[in-house]
Design a protein around this motif. Structure first.
Motif, PDB file in Angstrom:
ATOM      1  N   GLY A  63      -3.989  73.342 174.445  1.00 53.39           N
ATOM      2  CA  GLY A  63      -4.262  74.673 173.907  1.00 53.39           C
ATOM      3  C   GLY A  63      -3.488  74.974 172.631  1.00 53.39           C
ATOM      4  O   GLY A  63      -3.447  74.172 171.710  1.00 53.39           O
ATOM      5  N   GLU A  64      -2.845  76.122 172.602  1.00 53.28           N
ATOM      6  CA  GLU A  64      -2.154  76.590 171.395  1.00 53.28           C
ATOM      7  C   GLU A  64      -0.856  75.829 171.103  1.00 53.28           C
ATOM      8  O   GLU A  64      -0.228  76.074 170.069  1.00 53.28           O
ATOM      9  N   GLN A  80      -0.865  72.495 170.759  1.00 50.49           N
ATOM     10  CA  GLN A  80      -1.241  71.273 170.054  1.00 50.49           C
ATOM     11  C   GLN A  80      -0.826  71.338 168.581  1.00 50.49           C
ATOM     12  O   GLN A  80      -1.140  72.294 167.864  1.00 50.49           O
ATOM     13  N   THR A  89       9.245  74.477 169.796  1.00 49.62           N
ATOM     14  CA  THR A  89       8.549  75.325 170.767  1.00 49.62           C
ATOM     15  C   THR A  89       9.495  75.749 171.880  1.00 49.62           C
ATOM     16  O   THR A  89       9.464  76.910 172.329  1.00 49.62           O
ATOM     17  N   ASN A 125      -4.232  79.095 176.552  1.00 48.15           N
ATOM     18  CA  ASN A 125      -5.592  78.621 176.226  1.00 48.15           C
ATOM     19  C   ASN A 125      -5.752  77.103 176.369  1.00 48.15           C
ATOM     20  O   ASN A 125      -6.563  76.486 175.678  1.00 48.15           O
TER      21      ASN A 125
END
Length: 345
Positions: free
Chosen positions: A207-208, A210, A217, A239
């Motif tokens: 999802g977000e 990637q 992160t 997502n």
């Protein structure tokens, strides 16, 4: 007996030859023989129940209503001058699982997921090394994900296999693709290994996350949150897919498409990804959702399973130091390796 009548017919053929320009009718018990300049045809009937038909010089069996004569007929049905490979259902099969070698985004510590990224130089070396480790294990079919890093790993690994068969990617996306990729030589087909690509074997979609750096992160969202996204079974990243969602598609594909090949005695290699392979291993080893989240798979290290009587028996990694024990475990693998040795010498 059917065999007696048949042998009588064969004796008649031998006494007359079959190269001259003539026709001959001969009765052999309850059988009949028709011999012409183009070849011969034998109709063999016993007690009105068993009927066999042999044509031309190759003796190909057209019909056999009784299975009691199979052994005899198989011996004579082989063409006189041609060796025929008759596929036989095996009592066991080999299943090889390989996580792809290091990718360019693995190297950069980025979340990759379903982004299609190739291997690094180290990844290429890992794939080649994986190929050396499985070079004595039979491979009849290859399945990969739709992503290039898994496909590269499979192709590079097979360059090291001692059988020297060529992996051929099947293109079934359209009628034109299938038509244009046909092979018209039966002999060439025997030297090929079909490669099936399937998106269901893709890495789980992150999802977000990637494209994001894993360390950055963690700094932004906190280590615990990122660890939960990466290692929990049923919690997806924003997502994206959870491991549970990835397992649903990967295991379903394995059961529908790959498992039938293994049960038919085909030896299969799967080149895929950490999470899709963890999902399949969860199914093979009957792991719980808690056990699978702690399962780690190294890049480029093959794992071997023996499939026997619908059971999956893990043999671990067929690395060089333990290779002898891998082959000692099954007579079929030992015979295969012996045949490879004989081919070389």
């Amino acid at each position: 007996m059917a065999a007696t009548a048949f042998n009588g017919c064969i004796s008649t053929i031998k006494s007359h030859g079959h190269k001259s320009n003539f026709a001959l009718d001969q009765e052999c018990g309850n059988s009949s023989l028709r011999l012409t300049s183009k070849g011969f045809k034998i109709n063999l009937e016993v007690s009105g129940k068993e009927r066999y038909c042999f044509r031309q010089r190759g003796f190909s069996v057209i019909q056999a209503s009784s299975s009691s004569q199979t052994t005899v007929l198989d011996q004579v049905s082989t063409p006189l001058n041609n060796k025929v490979d008759t596929p036989k259902k095996s009592s066991e099969a080999a299943l090889i699982l390989i996580r792809h070698g290091e990718s360019l985004w693995n190297e950069k510590n980025l979340f990759t997921g379903c982004v299609d990224v190739p291997l690094t130089k180290k990844g290429v070396e890992e794939a080649v090394e994986a190929g050396k480790r499985i070079s004595n294990i039979p491979v009849d079919m290859i399945y990969t994900s739709a992503l290039i890093r898994a496909q590269m790993t499979a192709m590079l690994a097979m360059t090291q296999h001692r059988r020297k068969k060529v992996p051929i990617v099947l293109h079934n996306e359209s009628e034109q693709a299938k038509s244009w990729s046909q092979i018209f030589s039966e002999e060439t087909k025997k030297q090929c290994i079909p490669v099936v690509t399937a998106w269901q074997l893709n890495e789980r979609m992150y999802g977000e996350l990637q494209g994001l750096n894993k360390q950055e992160t963690a700094d932004k969202y906190g280590k615990e949150q990122v660890h939960e996204w990466r290692r929990s079974f049923d919690i997806p990243p924003p997502n994206g897919e959870s491991l549970e969602m990835c397992a649903e598609r990967a295991v379903a594909y394995f059961k529908e498409h790959i498992e039938p090949q293994l049960q038919a005695g085909k030896n299969v290699m799967i080149a895929a990804h950490g999470n899709s392979l963890r999902s399949i291993i969860m199914y093979l080893d009957k792991l719980t959702s808690q056990e699978v989240i702690s399962l780690e798979l190294s890049t480029g290290i093959p794992m071997l399973y023996i499939v026997k009587e619908e059971k999956y028996i893990r043999r671990g990694s067929p690395a060089a130091p333990s290779e002898a024990s891998v082959y000692a475990y099954t007579k079929n693998l030992a015979r295969y390796r012996q045949k490879l040795d004989e081919m070389v010498h």
